[in-house]
Enzyme design. Structure first.
Site, mmCIF file in Angstrom:
data_model
loop_
_atom_site.group_PDB
_atom_site.id
_atom_site.type_symbol
_atom_site.label_atom_id
_atom_site.label_comp_id
_atom_site.label_asym_id
_atom_site.label_seq_id
_atom_site.Cartn_x
_atom_site.Cartn_y
_atom_site.Cartn_z
ATOM 1 C CB SER A 147 -0.962 -0.034 1.186
ATOM 2 O OG SER A 147 -1.932 0.989 1.086
ATOM 3 C CG ASP A 296 -2.881 4.243 -1.253
ATOM 4 O OD1 ASP A 296 -3.719 4.052 -2.156
ATOM 5 O OD2 ASP A 296 -2.754 3.467 -0.292
ATOM 6 C CG ASP A 298 -2.734 -0.249 -2.363
ATOM 7 O OD1 ASP A 298 -2.702 0.919 -1.916
ATOM 8 O OD2 ASP A 298 -3.259 -1.190 -1.733
ATOM 9 C CG ASP A 300 -5.843 0.683 -0.378
ATOM 10 O OD1 ASP A 300 -5.037 1.632 -0.428
ATOM 11 O OD2 ASP A 300 -5.748 -0.233 0.472
#
Length: 541
Positions: A147, A296, A298, A300
């Site tokens: 992440s 961000d 990734d 999410d």
């Protein structure tokens, strides 16, 4: 066994040339008397918990590497085959270093253990993997990502299908999988793990996610919006979603547009970190934008900046959370449906006030989106750390891309009426009172400091913050407070609340500040947050 014996045994099974070479150097150093590096890497296995595995790349059980990921894959496979006759798993990966390697190893090992393994064909945002678990009715999902963690980190995030509807794992399942992983680590080397043939999904899974997400919004008024993917995997999917939804093309921050595991333009690839949005702001100034949107790495999580009196103003996670919560509640009333709004316990109490205003249900959950996503009757959920779930019937995890679509829609509707997102926040304040939130984070390099810092605060909690008396200091680990978790809650004489806890994903201690002004004086509420933030920095730094 000595640490050198343990290290040599690991070396024999490590299939990665890079980590093998690093380990060989450190074995030589240990043979000469310096075992510091070995002691850190073999201090113990990564804990399988909140989001599966997450940690720094490197050799040894305390790091993310092909051996530790292989053990995790085999352990998850053992768990799945132990409860289903024909289990299946969807595997996705982002653009971090070794994400593709870890994903392929996971697919081969799970296939070798008798699990139908389906690998996404290319880099993907985490929400696409979460979507695929439900869309394909898979038993589980694995997303290889860290992440917004520092560049040298990676992770192994696990979802469950079936009755879990594609949500992240929760106790006691995490402990059951962890036990299977430990059993694999104790009995089987990487080379001994059976490898099988996996499926590579076709691109239609992306098309289905994009269609479902694009349907969440539409454009009423044109505007110029800058977007940054933060060197992550968001852009390719966001660009298609925005086009299919009918919005004007976004203006990308070119230096951060494409995946780069080095994250060269930011100190930390997290929109919350100071300086992370500097390039986005510079781009917005250059093109005359009305809005900045950031995912961000990734995709999410979501952050936004809006024009303010003194330049660009980054809205807090709670402010965005209340905007999207009001939007979801308003749409539920227009459609004549009910449902529940939900937020984690460290998020703003303002969402509960919105739920009451619209006569909807409200749930406060433990920290972590794995809990928010599981609320019965959920129509919207959020967590202050930039995580928002606006389409729980499609994805059961935070989704920065679907949240982006709703923000673009709200922004467009407001522009058509000559209003802004700040005007919307003011209207929410008029309706339910002024809620203000802030956060203080202390990053550490020595993880042992975190429990020591928490214990010190519990043993000797402050008597006041910024001159306002602390009327209660509650240890939320204790049964009388619901055994919620490792959180210290401070209640102040003016009704404000401070929650202190370790981060679940980063080497940080975080303090969450929430204040309320019943008269609707947002400036006063924000000023009080600043007073408490200054006091907390001195207290926990």
């Amino acid at each position: 066994m000595t640490i050198l014996d343990t290290a040599r045994a690991w070396l024999e099974q490590d299939p990665d040339a890079v980590t093998r070479a690093e380990l060989q150097r450190h074995i030589a150093a240990a043979e000469s008397g310096d075992a510091t590096a070995l002691e850190a890497a073999f201090a113990g296995p990564l804990e399988f918990g909140t989001a599966g595995l997450r940690g720094q790349l490197g050799y040894g059980p305390a790091r993310m590497n092909r051996v530790s990921v292989g053990q995790a894959a085999a352990g998850l496979a053992a768990f799945l085959t132990g409860r289903e006759e024909h289990p299946s798993v969807v595997i996705g990966f982002d653009g971090r270093e070794n994400s593709d390697v870890f994903a392929r190893d996971t697919a081969e090992i799970m296939a070798g253990a008798g699990v139908r393994a389906m690998l996404l064909p290319t880099l993907a945002p985490t929400p696409v993997t979460a979507f695929a678990v439900r869309e394909l009715d898979a038993s589980a999902g694995v997303m290889v990502t860290a992440s917004h963690n520092p560049p040298r980190d990676n992770g192994f995030k696990v979802y469950l299908g079936g009755e879990d509807a594609g949500s992240q794992i929760v106790p006691p399942v995490d402990a059951e999988i962890a036990a299977q992983i430990a059993a694999v680590a104790a009995s089987t080397t990487f080379s001994e793990l059976p490898k099988g043939t996996f499926e590579t999904l076709d691109e239609s899974i992306y098309d289905r996610y994009i269609a479902a997400t694009a349907g969440l919004g539409e454009q009423r008024e044109s505007s110029t919006v800058v977007y940054t993917a933060m060197h992550g995997v968001g852009w390719a999917t966001v660009e298609r979603v925005v086009e299919q939804a009918g919005f004007d093309p976004l203006v990308p921050v070119e230096a951060q547009q494409h995946p780069d595991p080095r994250f060269p333009t930011v100190d930390f690839p997290n929109p919350e970190e100071p300086g992370a949005l500097d390039l986005a702001i510079a781009t917005a100034d250059r093109v005359g934008a009305q809005l900045i949107i950031a995912n961000d790495p990734d995709a999410d999580r979501l952050s936004i900046c809006v024009p303010g009196e003194d330049g660009w103003q980054q809205l807090t996670g709670n402010e965005v959370g209340l905007i999207l919560g009001w939007d979801a509640a308003h749409r539920a009333r227009e459609e004549g449906t009910g449902g529940t709004l939900a937020a984690s316990i460290v998020s703003s109490p303002g969402l509960e006030a919105i739920a009451k205003h619209f006569d909807l249900g409200y749930a406060s959950t433990l920290t972590g989106f794995k809990w928010v996503s599981r609320v019965e009757g959920l129509i919207y959920g959020y967590e202050e750390a930039l995580g928002y779930l606006v389409n729980p019937e499609t994805v059961r995890d935070k989704d920065g891309i679907s949240a982006l679509v709703r923000i673009l829609s709200i922004h467009s509707e407001l522009r058509a009426e000559g209003l802004t997102l700040l005007d919307m926040l003011a209207a929410i304040t008029d309706a339910v009172g002024a809620f203000a939130s802030g956060q203080v984070s202390v990053r550490v390099t020595d993880l042992a400091r975190i429990p020591a810092m928490m214990e010190s605060l519990r043993t000797a909690p402050p008597q006041d913050l910024g001159g306002v008396a602390v009327t209660a200091a509650d240890d939320l680990r204790q049964p009388e407070h619901g055994s919620i978790g490792n959180i210290l809650r401070l209640t102040l004489a003016d009704g404000s609340r401070v929650m202190v806890r370790p981060s679940g994903t980063e080497p940080k201690v975080k303090a969450y500040i929430d204040t309320f002004n019943a008269d609707g004086d947002a400036d006063a509420a924000r000023a009080q947050v600043g007073v408490y933030a200054d006091a907390l920095r001195q207290l926990i730094a």
